[in-house]
Design an enzyme around this catalytic site. Structure first.
Site, PDB file in Angstrom:
ATOM      1  N   LYS A 163      38.864  33.006  30.533  1.00  0.00           N
ATOM      2  CA  LYS A 163      38.173  32.137  29.572  1.00  0.00           C
ATOM      3  C   LYS A 163      36.675  32.396  29.551  1.00  0.00           C
ATOM      4  O   LYS A 163      36.077  32.540  28.493  1.00  0.00           O
ATOM      5  CB  LYS A 163      38.406  30.657  29.901  1.00  0.00           C
ATOM      6  CG  LYS A 163      39.849  30.232  29.896  1.00  0.00           C
ATOM      7  CD  LYS A 163      39.972  28.721  30.039  1.00  0.00           C
ATOM      8  CE  LYS A 163      39.483  28.187  31.380  1.00  0.00           C
ATOM      9  NZ  LYS A 163      40.354  28.542  32.511  1.00  0.00           N
ATOM     10  N   ARG A 210      40.075  18.847  30.703  1.00  0.00           N
ATOM     11  CA  ARG A 210      41.084  19.229  31.692  1.00  0.00           C
ATOM     12  C   ARG A 210      42.175  18.198  31.835  1.00  0.00           C
ATOM     13  O   ARG A 210      43.124  18.404  32.587  1.00  0.00           O
ATOM     14  CB  ARG A 210      40.418  19.397  33.054  1.00  0.00           C
ATOM     15  CG  ARG A 210      39.797  20.739  33.201  1.00  0.00           C
ATOM     16  CD  ARG A 210      39.297  20.944  34.610  1.00  0.00           C
ATOM     17  NE  ARG A 210      38.370  22.061  34.557  1.00  0.00           N
ATOM     18  CZ  ARG A 210      38.354  23.041  35.436  1.00  0.00           C
ATOM     19  NH1 ARG A 210      39.168  23.042  36.454  1.00  0.00           N
ATOM     20  NH2 ARG A 210      37.498  24.015  35.301  1.00  0.00           N
ATOM     21  N   ARG A 212      38.537  38.398  42.241  1.00  0.00           N
ATOM     22  CA  ARG A 212      37.248  37.792  41.899  1.00  0.00           C
ATOM     23  C   ARG A 212      36.586  37.194  43.148  1.00  0.00           C
ATOM     24  O   ARG A 212      35.382  37.292  43.323  1.00  0.00           O
ATOM     25  CB  ARG A 212      37.451  36.711  40.837  1.00  0.00           C
ATOM     26  CG  ARG A 212      36.154  36.147  40.309  1.00  0.00           C
ATOM     27  CD  ARG A 212      36.392  35.218  39.134  1.00  0.00           C
ATOM     28  NE  ARG A 212      36.945  33.931  39.557  1.00  0.00           N
ATOM     29  CZ  ARG A 212      37.212  32.936  38.705  1.00  0.00           C
ATOM     30  NH1 ARG A 212      37.006  33.087  37.410  1.00  0.00           N
ATOM     31  NH2 ARG A 212      37.692  31.798  39.136  1.00  0.00           N
ATOM     32  N   ARG A 216      32.289  32.767  44.901  1.00  0.00           N
ATOM     33  CA  ARG A 216      32.681  31.392  44.578  1.00  0.00           C
ATOM     34  C   ARG A 216      33.487  30.818  45.729  1.00  0.00           C
ATOM     35  O   ARG A 216      34.448  31.433  46.208  1.00  0.00           O
ATOM     36  CB  ARG A 216      33.504  31.350  43.288  1.00  0.00           C
ATOM     37  CG  ARG A 216      32.628  31.413  42.068  1.00  0.00           C
ATOM     38  CD  ARG A 216      33.440  31.482  40.802  1.00  0.00           C
ATOM     39  NE  ARG A 216      34.441  30.399  40.700  1.00  0.00           N
ATOM     40  CZ  ARG A 216      34.921  30.000  39.540  1.00  0.00           C
ATOM     41  NH1 ARG A 216      34.489  30.529  38.409  1.00  0.00           N
ATOM     42  NH2 ARG A 216      35.814  29.047  39.501  1.00  0.00           N
ATOM     43  N   ARG A 243      44.709  24.785  42.765  1.00  0.00           N
ATOM     44  CA  ARG A 243      44.152  24.671  41.416  1.00  0.00           C
ATOM     45  C   ARG A 243      45.217  24.927  40.354  1.00  0.00           C
ATOM     46  O   ARG A 243      45.238  24.276  39.310  1.00  0.00           O
ATOM     47  CB  ARG A 243      42.976  25.640  41.239  1.00  0.00           C
ATOM     48  CG  ARG A 243      41.674  25.098  41.829  1.00  0.00           C
ATOM     49  CD  ARG A 243      40.704  26.192  42.167  1.00  0.00           C
ATOM     50  NE  ARG A 243      40.195  26.869  40.978  1.00  0.00           N
ATOM     51  CZ  ARG A 243      39.708  28.107  40.999  1.00  0.00           C
ATOM     52  NH1 ARG A 243      39.701  28.803  42.123  1.00  0.00           N
ATOM     53  NH2 ARG A 243      39.253  28.649  39.907  1.00  0.00           N
TER      54      ARG A 243
END
Ligand code: IMP
Ligand code: MG
Length: 374
Positions: free
Chosen positions: A195, A269, A308, A314, A325
């Site tokens: 996204k 969300r 990632r 992160r 998640r």
């Protein structure tokens, strides 16, 4: 005050009577302070300044004479660059006098330059410029403007003397041209669907305003704002940040009158957030046009997110939080799709492929979406 139509264009309320009135009074006071007790000659620049000059006259307590100068430079909503004098002022009326030019608006400064040249040639004692509205971003000249009522962004306005092809001068307040509506969309999909990457490209290609809640959170956390400190604890646990925190951050951005055409990434969300977003948009006379759902199979998502995590730094890209998640996504976030589907706004996009391939699919979908009028 509400939206109005003049000729072929729509205008929305912009500056109310009270703000205009305050600016006019302020100018009258400043000019009086400058003139002390000496008489001045106001040069009223027609047609636009007639209401401004009339109102300023009522608030101006010193000795003053009013002369009228008529020029023309604008056609439609753009300056022609060429300024013509239509009604001139006799030389002896300004020679040796303290002149104050009263302009309704200074845009590029072409008109002003012409006025100054012409008036200087008539040998006044002094020449000062007062304008009710001033567009600093549009002004291209060096000549200083001595008295400014109000600075405004580079937008086309009407009302209070200002016109769009002669209409709108008699409106008591100021309206601004309503820009064409830009698409407002939600980019939707599980973590790792791409996204952020896609939104960034869309933002650049379509000139949209990108609202990524993830970035908002990181920004607030980095700057240790109150909202940031609260959000941190939830993110560390892989939990969703509570609605109120997110909504406050979003509100701030939607409130910006110059931000247009939103891409929401990471919000809404939950169905509750979707309802709130619809309301926030409606309050600003906006509406979500589409939810673009980027679909990627779960095994691929986990692989992408772990990759990632190696480079992003992160805190939430590790296997345990990723699983958590994804669970949260299925239970709390996926229902948002059905919510917008019920509104006829759901568009599914295959998220497997190169960044460019996926982007092209998104652009194809967007180009077929008919913008909704609220
Ligand atoms: P300039 O020569 O570009 O500074 O433009 C000055 C003249 O253009 C003003 O006296 C107005 O007549 C017109 N103008 C500039 N901006 C606007 C606007 O936003 N609305 C209506 N007229 C404008
Ligand atoms: Mg004018």
């Amino acid at each position: 005050m509400k939206e109005i139509q003049l000729h072929d264009k729509k205008f929305v309320p912009y500056i109310d009577k009270e703000s205009i009135d305050n600016a006019v009074k302020k100018l009258a006071g400043e000019i009086k302070d400058y003139a002390q007790n000496e008489p001045v000659v106001f040069i009223v620049v027609l047609k636009g300044s007639y209401i401004f000059a009339a109102d300023l006259a009522k608030h101006y307590s010193g000795e003053a004479v009013f002369e009228f100068y008529r020029l023309k430079s604008y056609e439609g909503t753009g300056s022609t660059g060429e300024v013509k004098i239509i009604v001139d002022i006799d030389d002896e009326l300004v020679k040796g006098k303290k002149l104050i030019v009263l302009e309704d608006i200074v845009d590029t400064g072409n008109t002003l330059e012409k006025i100054i040249e012409e008036l200087q040639a008539k040998q006044p004692e002094s020449l000062k410029i007062a304008t009710l509205f001033y567009k600093p971003e549009a002004y291209k000249k060096d000549y200083p403007i001595d008295f400014i009522g109000m600075e405004i962004p580079n937008k086309f306005i009407v009302g209070y003397g200002l016109d769009y092809d002669e209409l709108g001068r008699n409106l008591p307040e100021v309206y601004r041209l309503k820009e064409n509506r830009m698409i407002d969309l939600i980019l939707f999909g599980p973590p790792g669907a791409g996204k952020g990457t896609q939104a960034q490209i869309l933002k650049d290609k379509l000139g949209l305003t990108y609202i990524a809640t993830g970035d908002l959170f990181r920004h607030h956390i980095k700057n240790k704002t109150d909202l940031g400190v609260k959000a941190q604890a939830y993110i560390d646990r892989g939990d969703l940040v509570p609605d109120e925190i997110t909504i406050d951050m979003i509100k701030e951005i939607i409130a910006d009158p110059d931000a247009r055409g939103f891409i929401f990434d990471g919000f809404p969300r939950t169905v509750k957030q979707a309802e709130v977003l619809d309301q926030l948009m409606a309050d600003k006379d906006l509406i979500i046009d589409a939810l673009l759902s980027i679909n990627v199979p779960e095994e691929r998502l986990i692989k992408r997110l772990l990759e990632r995590g190696k480079t992003s730094g992160r805190s939430d890209d590790n296997e345990e939080t990723i699983k958590h998640r994804l669970d949260q996504y299925h239970t709390k976030t996926e229902p948002v799709k059905d919510y917008y589907k019920a509104q006829g706004k759901l568009y599914e996009i295959d998220g497997v492929g190169s960044i460019d391939e996926v982007n092209q699919r998104i652009l194809d979908v967007i180009s077929n979406i008919k913008l909704r009028e609220k």
